[in-house]
Design a protein around this motif. Structure first.
Motif: not given
Length: 163
Positions: A59-71, A147-163
């Motif tokens: 994985c290259t580049g910099t992981a970005t942080t996002h609020t919960h709404a942005d995630a 205990q993490t407020g949804i306005g805090n910027p955190l990392y994101v990893r997405l998932v999906r169900s197998a087809r």
């Protein structure tokens, strides 16, 4: 005396399982370029955190942080047709399943998920008693937190169900 022996055996057992990764990656995961199939759960994970790209070997580049709404918005962008088997923000139990208690900094198999930030990542699971809080998984110290407020910027990893 039995209690002391039991505690000593538990300490040895815990240290014996300190290898990272705890399980052979080939038995747990099937690698497909920028995606990983978890053979235990059947879920398909993005190999890189949001903000990073897979270059064929890491994985290259910099992981970005996002609020919960942005995630949640990132997940919607990655799944434009709202396909039930499309990309989404994982539930807390799904995200926590990637924790490897034998690994530290990060507490995940880095050969499968390279360059994972050593910090918290969002789940889609809200904390029922407080709508301004959501569950997170910390890949530095391998714990789940509510205990993490949804306005805090955190990392994101997405998932999906197998087809």
């Amino acid at each position: 005396m039995n209690t002391i022996k039991t505690l000593a055996l538990l300490a040895v057992a815990c240290n014996a399982h300190a290898a990272c990764p705890t399980w052979p990656a080939a038995q747990r995961f099937e690698l497909h370029d920028d995606q990983v199939i978890d053979l235990r759960s059947g879920l398909v994970w993005q190999r890189c955190s949001a903000g990073q790209t897979w270059n064929g070997s890491t994985c290259t580049g910099t992981a970005t942080t996002h609020t919960h709404a942005d995630a949640l918005g990132l997940a919607r962008q990655a799944n434009p047709g709202n396909n039930p088997s499309g990309w989404r923000l994982p539930q807390v139990k799904e995200l926590a399943s990637l924790l490897d208690m034998g690994c530290r900094l990060p507490a995940i198999d880095a050969s499968v998920f390279p360059a994972t930030p050593q910090d918290k990542a969002w789940s889609s699971t809200p904390f029922a008693q407080r709508p301004n809080i959501a569950w997170t998984v910390d890949f530095a110290d391998s714990y789940v937190q509510n205990q993490t407020g949804i306005g805090n910027p955190l990392y994101v990893r997405l998932v999906r169900s197998a087809r």
